[in-house]
Scaffold this motif. Sequence first.
Motif, PDB file in Angstrom:
ATOM      1  N   TYR A  59       0.742  -1.224   0.479  1.00  0.00           N
ATOM      2  CA  TYR A  59      -0.272  -0.049   0.036  1.00  0.00           C
ATOM      3  C   TYR A  59       1.419   0.836  -0.170  1.00  0.00           C
ATOM      4  O   TYR A  59       1.664   1.335   0.722  1.00  0.00           O
ATOM      5  CB  TYR A  59      -1.062  -0.208   1.739  1.00  0.00           C
ATOM      6  CG  TYR A  59      -2.002   0.929   1.888  1.00  0.00           C
ATOM      7  CD1 TYR A  59      -2.781   0.784   0.725  1.00  0.00           C
ATOM      8  CD2 TYR A  59      -1.352   3.170   2.147  1.00  0.00           C
ATOM      9  CE1 TYR A  59      -4.436   2.591   0.809  1.00  0.00           C
ATOM     10  CE2 TYR A  59      -2.220   3.507   1.943  1.00  0.00           C
ATOM     11  CZ  TYR A  59      -3.569   3.258   1.731  1.00  0.00           C
ATOM     12  OH  TYR A  59      -4.619   4.108   1.183  1.00  0.00           O
ATOM     13  N   CYS A  92       0.969   5.305  -0.722  1.00  0.00           N
ATOM     14  CA  CYS A  92      -0.236   6.510  -0.094  1.00  0.00           C
ATOM     15  C   CYS A  92      -0.430   7.343  -1.455  1.00  0.00           C
ATOM     16  O   CYS A  92       0.896   7.912  -2.096  1.00  0.00           O
ATOM     17  CB  CYS A  92       0.246   7.671   0.909  1.00  0.00           C
ATOM     18  SG  CYS A  92      -0.139   7.032   2.676  1.00  0.00           S
ATOM     19  N   CYS A 112      -6.641   5.559   5.304  1.00  0.00           N
ATOM     20  CA  CYS A 112      -5.855   4.689   4.487  1.00  0.00           C
ATOM     21  C   CYS A 112      -5.723   3.685   5.184  1.00  0.00           C
ATOM     22  O   CYS A 112      -5.544   2.328   4.945  1.00  0.00           O
ATOM     23  CB  CYS A 112      -4.193   5.505   4.638  1.00  0.00           C
ATOM     24  SG  CYS A 112      -3.665   6.868   3.276  1.00  0.00           S
ATOM     25  N   HIS A 140       0.886  10.989   9.897  1.00  0.00           N
ATOM     26  CA  HIS A 140      -0.428  10.328   9.079  1.00  0.00           C
ATOM     27  C   HIS A 140       0.338   8.789   9.284  1.00  0.00           C
ATOM     28  O   HIS A 140      -0.760   8.130   9.733  1.00  0.00           O
ATOM     29  CB  HIS A 140       0.235  10.439   7.433  1.00  0.00           C
ATOM     30  CG  HIS A 140      -0.555  10.134   7.160  1.00  0.00           C
ATOM     31  ND1 HIS A 140      -2.519  10.202   7.282  1.00  0.00           N
ATOM     32  CD2 HIS A 140      -0.609   9.655   5.896  1.00  0.00           C
ATOM     33  CE1 HIS A 140      -2.892   8.667   6.064  1.00  0.00           C
ATOM     34  NE2 HIS A 140      -1.667   9.113   5.334  1.00  0.00           N
ATOM     35  N   GLU A 179      -2.545   5.736  11.188  1.00  0.00           N
ATOM     36  CA  GLU A 179      -2.769   4.907  11.188  1.00  0.00           C
ATOM     37  C   GLU A 179      -2.279   3.433  12.154  1.00  0.00           C
ATOM     38  O   GLU A 179      -3.274   2.963  11.366  1.00  0.00           O
ATOM     39  CB  GLU A 179      -2.027   5.300  10.064  1.00  0.00           C
ATOM     40  CG  GLU A 179      -2.553   5.076   8.288  1.00  0.00           C
ATOM     41  CD  GLU A 179      -1.661   5.030   6.640  1.00  0.00           C
ATOM     42  OE1 GLU A 179      -2.244   3.733   6.375  1.00  0.00           O
ATOM     43  OE2 GLU A 179      -1.743   5.693   6.138  1.00  0.00           O
TER      44      GLU A 179
HETATM   45 ZN    ZN Z   1      -2.130   7.344   4.056  1.00  0.00          ZN
END
Ligand code: ZN
Length: 479
Positions: A27, A29, A222, A247, A251
């Motif tokens: 993954y 961003c 996210c 961030h 998360e």
């Molecule tokens: Zn993100």
Amino acid sequence: MPLSLYNTLGRRIETFIPVHEGKVGFYGCGPTVYNYAHIGNLRAYVTHDTLVRVLRRFGYKVTHVMNVTDVGHLSGDDDTGDDKMLKSAEERGKTVLEVADFYTEAFFNDTDRLRIQRPDIVCKATEHIDCMIDLIKRIEAGGFTYNAGGNLYFNVANFPYYGELSGHLFDEQKTVSRTEIDGNKRNQSDFVLWFTKSKFENQALTWDSPWGRGYPGWHIECSAMSMKYLGEQFDIHAGGIDHIQIHHTNEIAQSEAATGKHPWVKYWVHNEFLVLDKEKMSKSAGSFITLQNLIDKGFDPLDYRYFLLGGHYRNQMKFSVESLKSAQNARKSLLSTLRSLAVKAGISEYTERLDRKITSKAKDHLDAFDAALEEDLNTPRALSSLWALVKDGGVEPKDALAAAFDMDKAIGLDLAAETFKKFAAVNAVSEAEIDALIAERAAAKAEKNFLRADEIRGALNKRGVILEDSPKGTTWRYG
Ligand code: ZN
Ligand code: AMP
């Protein structure tokens, strides 16, 4: 040798061992689509693309997921400042969704031009609100939230691993905007999961939720979307280093609070910044360079990709037109060398024959190339191996081409297509014809007929043949 990667979680190089053998959940961003991507942002996506290509090269079945942020991202990652999408829409006299659509298309246009392979799944935040609400409900059920001033906050004091990613180097003074302290927060590291009482009267996009009508915080998207597509624990999460402290830290807190599983993500990969004269490039500051700006200056997008590959992703890179010019020259020279090899091998187009088993000395260069990539994605060293291969006179031209095109699958310079692009024109010129034209041009120059001399040079140039004059006479190469 196995692939090793620097893991921000733990801050050391680790051997890569995926959660499920042979498969990788990745993954990265994605962009906030309120403006064009600047070339710094594009460094992040070239890094993700190179990593995904390398994982595939080493036999992993990768699922690459990227989000598109079209709601919830404020200019300060810590819930401070303006709503980026809303502000952009107001400035442009458009709706938020019009702005999002326009810049999403522009983003993929840029990534296509950089030969960044499209992720397997691209997910828009506005199309996943239900999944975010479900995740917030789980976080709430675990006792990690509180309501204040109309918003739902994540309570970091209840999450024991908070700050693990940033090495607990969390310095409140640095990250919290001094002008904007949110009095509703019990701890300034707490963050909004769901805004109901928006600080923006005219918030364009809102949804019903158990906490009232509103919209999600940025970080939750996210967590929700990555887990929807990759499962509750997955292999690699990537982004720029600016995301470590807030961030990505947030998360992790949300995801692990919801699932109770630790660690949520096994490897955290962060690219360093591209800077302009020591300054960070920022979209919000309004002074940023786009890929189109480089094209307008006469560069090919692949010159920029080549430039980026010349730096290790964990080192800061300084951008300047001069350094991009050097990359442009190096790429030109690489293509010219490949064309000469193709001529020697008598190959004028990319054929499957080149995919045959690579043997002998070419294999040594390939092994060195792979070893460089295995060592935390050392692209500068991998480029050196590519150069060593094409310059090695002991390697048969056909083998050198086959090996170079094989290497290219990992670095994405589109070498086969670029090499043969001009071949249609070049093929129409035989070496005997080139030699005759060079002789005719020398005679024209001797007669001071410079018009004809330039005409010959221009005509050959158009057909992909570059003439180079030196005191020893004129030589030519494929340009
Ligand atoms: Zn993100
Ligand atoms: P954003 O659209 O602002 O969320 O940023 C998209 C991606 O670009 C994120 O992974 C950021 O960390 C990364 N990024 C932002 N600025 C730079 C820069 N100057 N150099 C490298 N990466 C950057």
